[in-house]
Design a protein around this motif. Structure first.
Motif, PDB file in Angstrom:
ATOM      1  N   UNK A 277       0.810  -1.207   0.000  1.00  0.00           N
ATOM      2  CA  UNK A 277       0.000   0.000   0.000  1.00  0.00           C
ATOM      3  C   UNK A 277       0.849   1.265   0.000  1.00  0.00           C
ATOM      4  N   UNK A 278       0.251   2.412  -0.309  1.00  0.00           N
ATOM      5  CA  UNK A 278       0.977   3.675  -0.433  1.00  0.00           C
ATOM      6  C   UNK A 278       1.304   4.351   0.895  1.00  0.00           C
ATOM      7  N   UNK A 279       0.701   3.891   1.975  1.00  0.00           N
ATOM      8  CA  UNK A 279       0.923   4.529   3.265  1.00  0.00           C
ATOM      9  C   UNK A 279       2.226   4.118   3.925  1.00  0.00           C
ATOM     10  N   UNK A 280       2.661   4.928   4.885  1.00  0.00           N
ATOM     11  CA  UNK A 280       3.886   4.655   5.619  1.00  0.00           C
ATOM     12  C   UNK A 280       3.663   3.546   6.636  1.00  0.00           C
ATOM     13  N   UNK A 281       4.710   2.786   6.942  1.00  0.00           N
ATOM     14  CA  UNK A 281       4.643   1.808   8.020  1.00  0.00           C
ATOM     15  C   UNK A 281       4.851   0.372   7.611  1.00  0.00           C
ATOM     16  N   UNK A 282       5.105   0.117   6.334  1.00  0.00           N
ATOM     17  CA  UNK A 282       5.244  -1.262   5.861  1.00  0.00           C
ATOM     18  C   UNK A 282       6.513  -1.921   6.427  1.00  0.00           C
ATOM     19  N   UNK A 283       7.641  -1.273   6.223  1.00  0.00           N
ATOM     20  CA  UNK A 283       8.888  -1.808   6.760  1.00  0.00           C
ATOM     21  C   UNK A 283       8.887  -1.759   8.285  1.00  0.00           C
ATOM     22  N   UNK A 284       8.360  -0.673   8.840  1.00  0.00           N
ATOM     23  CA  UNK A 284       8.323  -0.526  10.301  1.00  0.00           C
ATOM     24  C   UNK A 284       7.567  -1.683  10.943  1.00  0.00           C
ATOM     25  N   UNK A 285       6.456  -2.074  10.334  1.00  0.00           N
ATOM     26  CA  UNK A 285       5.684  -3.194  10.856  1.00  0.00           C
ATOM     27  C   UNK A 285       6.469  -4.495  10.748  1.00  0.00           C
TER      28      UNK A 285
END
Length: 210
Positions: free
Chosen positions: A46-54
């Motif tokens: 998805x385009x939102x932030x947080x993919x790697x962080x998760x």
């Protein structure tokens, strides 16, 4: 507080307790049927932030449980991120970390070099996933490499379906995850962009972006 107000509060508390008790009973009934365990294919896109962080949050959970794990970074390898510094300095015995990328494709401006770096990262990823001692492998930003066809999506999907050990979790991050990957995944989360400071002229900052 009047007697009427006290009685009303008691009634409200009683209704709430009864409602929560029913919810707990229903939840317990559902959970009683959930006995199976398996290694999951997990996609954060998805385009939102947080993919790697998760994804890194899951890696830290594994470390906390003393579960051997590994990270392969496909794009951000040229960055010295906080996650990489923390893991390499403190948890190298539990988490192997491989930074294989050289930056975003617009930074290298060399498609053949990007393809070679992605292929090298994928070979390392397969090696780690095949190791039955490793419980989780994070393939950070692999969806970017797949999006630009630096890796063959059919090969990646076939490997995950046919060669991933039954109890190994594999987390794949990056926007624009391809449909064949989504189809075989057990868990897919799409991060939605609502607001981002970059659009207001704020650059990426330590502790937030890296």
């Amino acid at each position: 507080m009047s007697t009427g107000d006290v009685m009303s509060q008691i009634d409200e508390n009683t209704r709430h307790a009864t409602k929560m008790a029913k919810k707990k009973a229903a939840r317990d009934k559902i959970m009683a049927k959930k006995e199976g365990e398996k290694g999951l294919i997990i996609v954060h896109t998805g385009p939102g932030k947080g993919k790697s962080s998760s994804g890194f949050g899951m890696i830290l959970r594994c470390i906390a449980h003393e579960m051997p794990c590994a990270v392969v970074q496909f794009i951000k390898g040229a960055w010295q991120t906080g996650e990489r510094t923390l893991i390499e300095a403190n948890f190298g015995d539990l988490c192997q970390f491989y930074a294989m990328g050289e930056g975003f494709t617009w930074e290298t401006q060399d498609k053949e070099r990007d393809i070679a770096a992605a292929a090298k990262g994928w070979e390392k990823a397969k090696e780690l996933i095949r190791d039955p001692k490793i419980r989780m492998v994070l393939l950070d930003e692999i969806n970017i490499a797949l999006r630009y066809d630096y890796l063959d999506i059919d090969e990646v999907v076939a490997f995950l379906r046919e060669e991933k050990p039954p109890m190994t979790h594999v987390v794949l991050t990056g926007r624009n995850a391809k449909e064949p990957l989504i189809e075989i995944a057990d868990l897919v989360t799409e991060m939605t962009l609502v607001k981002h400071p970059f659009r207001s002229g704020i650059k990426g900052q330590k502790g937030v972006e890296f």
